[in-house]
Design a protein around this motif. Sequence first.
Motif, mmCIF file in Angstrom:
data_model
loop_
_atom_site.group_PDB
_atom_site.id
_atom_site.type_symbol
_atom_site.label_atom_id
_atom_site.label_comp_id
_atom_site.label_asym_id
_atom_site.label_seq_id
_atom_site.Cartn_x
_atom_site.Cartn_y
_atom_site.Cartn_z
ATOM 1 N N CYS A 2 0.847 -1.199 0.000
ATOM 2 C CA CYS A 2 0.000 0.000 0.000
ATOM 3 C C CYS A 2 0.883 1.249 0.000
ATOM 4 C CB CYS A 2 -0.920 0.023 1.212
ATOM 5 S SG CYS A 2 -0.062 0.258 2.762
ATOM 6 N N ARG A 4 1.395 4.869 1.818
ATOM 7 C CA ARG A 4 1.021 5.539 3.067
ATOM 8 C C ARG A 4 1.909 6.759 3.283
ATOM 9 N NH1 ARG A 4 4.943 4.862 6.707
ATOM 10 N NH2 ARG A 4 6.011 2.864 6.987
ATOM 11 N N TRP A 57 4.014 9.679 -1.267
ATOM 12 C CA TRP A 57 3.695 8.575 -0.367
ATOM 13 C C TRP A 57 4.808 7.535 -0.398
ATOM 14 C CZ3 TRP A 57 0.263 10.192 -4.263
ATOM 15 C CH2 TRP A 57 -0.902 10.828 -3.840
#
Length: 172
Positions: A2, A4, A57
């Motif tokens: 992912c 983040r 990110w």
Amino acid sequence: MCFRWLTENDLPALQKIFSQPQVVRFMSTEPQQDESQARAYLQSIRDGFASGDLYQWGLEYRGDIVGTSTLAGIERDNHHAEIGFALSPEYWGKGLMRRAIPAVLGFAFERLGLRRITADVDPRNTPSLRLLAALGFQEEGLLRQRYEHMGEIQDALILGLLRDDWTRDNGF
Ligand SMILES: CC(C)(COP(=O)(O)OP(=O)(O)OC[C@H]1O[C@@H](n2cnc3c(N)ncnc32)[C@H](O)[C@@H]1OP(=O)(O)O)[C@@H](O)C(=O)NCCC(=O)NCCS
């Protein structure tokens, strides 16, 4: 896997990624020499986010930050941004960015409402060009001798992806 937000805890991982010459060779940053430079880099990400023209990110994979992706130079009036990405070399060629970047594009087009995303790539940067082609980016032009970086003069190939292309190709 992912994307983040990055925190102080990620400084060693950031420094590991951005200290490697093969990672930053075609980016607008010098290899980081120590953690203080990673800290300054993180601060520049926070500053960019605070001023509304940057998102960067961290890509978390199996518990580690192994790369980053960026939407930079966000122009709200023009609904435009420039995309960037970087991955630690031991993870290159495994399809990680091919699987990860669609989330960034979806955020850019659907959440930020952008109309166009630009990529600015050295023509020798084959992995980036293959990745962008797979994502639907089209080549639009070559800027000759655009940059001087890490002791060499570099051309810049400009590629673009439109929201219209993205929504059509993704069945929206
Ligand atoms: C660009 C980058 C993020 C690609 O990440 P990645 O996860 O390795 O990409 P993928 O595994 O999804 O592969 C994308 C394509 O590049 C190809 N590729 C990956 N590594 C390669 C290499 N070392 N040499 C040639 N092709 C390569 C893959 O085969 C794939 O092409 P295909 O779909 O036609 O088979 C990574 O190479 C990187 O961090 N490069 C340095 C940073 C950089 O240059 N950023 C962009 C600045 S504009």
